[in-house]
Design an enzyme around this catalytic site. Structure first.
Site, PDB file in Angstrom:
ATOM      1  N   HIS A 267       0.835  -1.202   0.000  1.00  0.00           N
ATOM      2  CA  HIS A 267       0.000   0.000   0.000  1.00  0.00           C
ATOM      3  C   HIS A 267       0.874   1.258   0.000  1.00  0.00           C
ATOM      4  CE1 HIS A 267      -3.735   2.242   1.168  1.00  0.00           C
ATOM      5  NE2 HIS A 267      -2.839   3.072   1.686  1.00  0.00           N
ATOM      6  N   GLU A 268       1.807   1.315   0.933  1.00  0.00           N
ATOM      7  CA  GLU A 268       2.653   2.504   1.039  1.00  0.00           C
ATOM      8  C   GLU A 268       3.616   2.612  -0.146  1.00  0.00           C
ATOM      9  OE1 GLU A 268       1.589   4.541   3.033  1.00  0.00           O
ATOM     10  OE2 GLU A 268       0.431   3.232   4.351  1.00  0.00           O
ATOM     11  N   HIS A 271       1.879   4.591  -2.788  1.00  0.00           N
ATOM     12  CA  HIS A 271       2.012   6.024  -2.528  1.00  0.00           C
ATOM     13  C   HIS A 271       3.404   6.511  -2.928  1.00  0.00           C
ATOM     14  CE1 HIS A 271      -1.727   6.927  -0.533  1.00  0.00           C
ATOM     15  NE2 HIS A 271      -1.551   6.014   0.409  1.00  0.00           N
ATOM     16  N   GLU A 297      -4.408   7.990  -3.162  1.00  0.00           N
ATOM     17  CA  GLU A 297      -4.885   6.730  -2.590  1.00  0.00           C
ATOM     18  C   GLU A 297      -5.163   5.701  -3.678  1.00  0.00           C
ATOM     19  OE1 GLU A 297      -5.487   4.288   0.647  1.00  0.00           O
ATOM     20  OE2 GLU A 297      -4.682   6.334   0.551  1.00  0.00           O
TER      21      GLU A 297
END
Length: 505
Positions: A267-268, A271, A297
């Protein structure tokens, strides 16, 4: 001063403010990773000073004069030019800045820095009462901010606009209402299906150091450049872009639960890929800044779920995972593991929720924070209201506030208006991925993933999203990348196509 000179002055001022924000980001990263607890009060003073300084430089009347000069010049003749895009966004930022008193900006920075430390302790000790006065103060200050900024519809519009420029509360509510109506029967059918995955295999012994090595390898495969970034441990996973060549991500490891850290890292990483591929030559200006948090996001959710929870991804990585954790996974098949990481089950914790039920966690928070902002919900009554909505949307009642209204960091840093961007991100992600498959070839893209190759998807995202910075607003960026405005159907189609074969239609 000529318009060209005025524009050059605006660029210099914008980059000065960008450096201040960069310093604040580094201090914030340090606060959540390595700062000793007793440093919180002084850190609050540091953050308040930097916030006030950035606000002062942005709200300077000279900025308004420079903007007036360039807006009436030929620099804005082409609305798609670099100059016109920067000028448009500088005007927006300036108008927001001059409406908010510097004292309010400084007080918000001071209060939220202290509140984050209190929140962390309150969450660990299950003591909502300790955090309550801080949240009351934050809500009061954000209410002041909303009224200072002004709004035509709902006071929440003013705060939402900070994270998702141009979007309104009514637009969010309309999207969420339709999505909730369609998701609710799917969640009920899939969570009650006789077909159930064996998720106990994810809660075996997964030594932390091996988790770290495997997660770093996966992040690198997706494109995370460790010469430009690092991975650290913190209470709440996050990504922060310090500036060109410096992007930090964090996670939290659980030796008895594989998914918590690994999918957090994916997820990160999503980003971080966005931050790493913003045009460095425009750093400190709108063209070197992410379009919106919803778009940001979309990148994390796309890599975490559409790629990282997909079968082709694990056809490549699962044999390596078995080698890394032989005691936990030697007797497990790919199909068993794939089903386990795609369980649909209502749960208490947002960051651990599956990609189907996750959106209901966001709807819950959106409704609660709009009600707190208007005063229809008192902060003292938040734990009870949280429990009621958890029961309404997910059929669960939190046993304590740590697993209820204290689970997220966002309100402690004043992020009212932030939560909707998570579900907006899911919607954008599905639409972007559908467009990428159509343009690159679905079968060909899946073959890439099976071979551990992610370059073509990454380059598509760079070309259609990352490199534009704030040249376009989120809705226009979506229209340009996919040919359509933001809709709920691509996400619903993706979820049905993925989960109906697992759980039965």
């Amino acid at each position: 001063m000529t318009p060209t000179e005025a524009y050059a002055a605006l660029v210099r001022r914008s980059k000065e403010i960008g450096i201040i924000h960069s310093c604040a980001a580094l201090l914030s990263w340090d606060q959540q990773t390595y700062m000793p607890p007793q440093g919180a009060r002084w850190r609050g003073e540091q953050m308040a000073y930097l916030s006030a300084l950035a606000h002062q430089k942005l709200a300077d009347p000279q900025v308004g004069e420079w903007l007036a000069q360039v807006e009436s010049s030929t620099l804005t003749a082409d609305p798609q030019s670099d100059e016109a895009a920067n000028i448009r966004e500088w005007r927006r930022s300036y108008e927001r800045a001059i409406r908010v008193p510097a004292a309010l900006v400084e007080e918000l920075a001071r209060v939220t820095t202290a509140a984050q430390q209190v929140w962390q302790e309150a969450k660990a000790q299950n003591r909502y009462k300790a955090f309550q006065p801080h949240l009351e103060r934050i809500v009061s200050l954000k209410r002041e901010e909303a009224h200072a900024l002004g709004y035509s519809g709902h006071p929440y519009d003013a705060l939402l606009d900070e994270y998702e420029p141009g979007m309104t509360t009514e637009e969010v509510r309309s999207l969420f209402t339709h999505l909730t109506r369609e998701l609710t029967p799917l969640i009920q059918r899939w969570s009650e299906s006789a077909r159930r995955p064996d998720t106990s295999i994810l809660r075996r012994d997964y030594p932390v150091e091996r988790q770290r090595i495997f997660a770093e390898a996966a992040a690198a495969a997706l494109g995370f450049d460790f010469s430009q970034g690092r991975l650290d441990v913190t209470a709440h996973p996050f990504c922060t872009g310090i500036g060109p060549g410096d992007c930090r991500i964090t996670t939290r490891y659980n030796p008895r639960y594989f998914s918590e850290a690994f999918f957090g890292v994916l997820h990160e990483t999503g980003h971080a890929l966005y931050e790493m591929h913003l045009p460095a030559e425009h750093a400190g200006t709108p063209l070197g800044t992410a379009c919106s948090l919803g778009i940001h996001e979309s990148q994390s959710r796309l890599w975490e779920n559409q790629v990282g929870r997909g079968r082709p991804f694990w056809e490549h990585f699962f044999p390596r995972l078995q080698q890394t954790f032989p005691h936990a996974l030697a007797d497990i098949s790919l199909e068993t593991f794939y089903f386990a990481i795609n369980e649909v089950r209502p749960s208490l914790i947002r960051v651990e929720a599956d990609e189907v039920t996750y959106n209901l966690h966001i709807v819950l928070r959106f409704e609660l924070e709009t009600e707190m902002l208007t005063g229809n919900l008192q902060v003292a009554d938040l734990p009870g209201a949280w429990s009621e909505k958890m029961q309404q949307y997910l059929g669960l009642t939190p046993p304590d506030d740590t697993q209820g209204c204290l689970q997220d960091i966002h309100w402690s840093f004043g992020g009212i208006g932030y939560f909707p961007t998570y579900t907006l991100g899911n919607l954008y992600a599905a639409q972007f991925m559908a467009a990428a498959k159509a343009q690159l070839g679905d079968a060909e893209l899946m073959r890439d993933f099976r071979n551990g190759q992610f370059r073509r998807l990454r380059e598509w995202l760079i070309d259609h999203i990352h490199r534009h910075g704030q040249r376009y607003r989120a809705q226009e960026l979506c229209q340009r990348a996919t040919g359509e405005p933001l809709r709920t159907e691509p996400l619903l189609t993706y979820l049905r196509e993925k989960y109906e074969p697992l759980y039965g239609s």
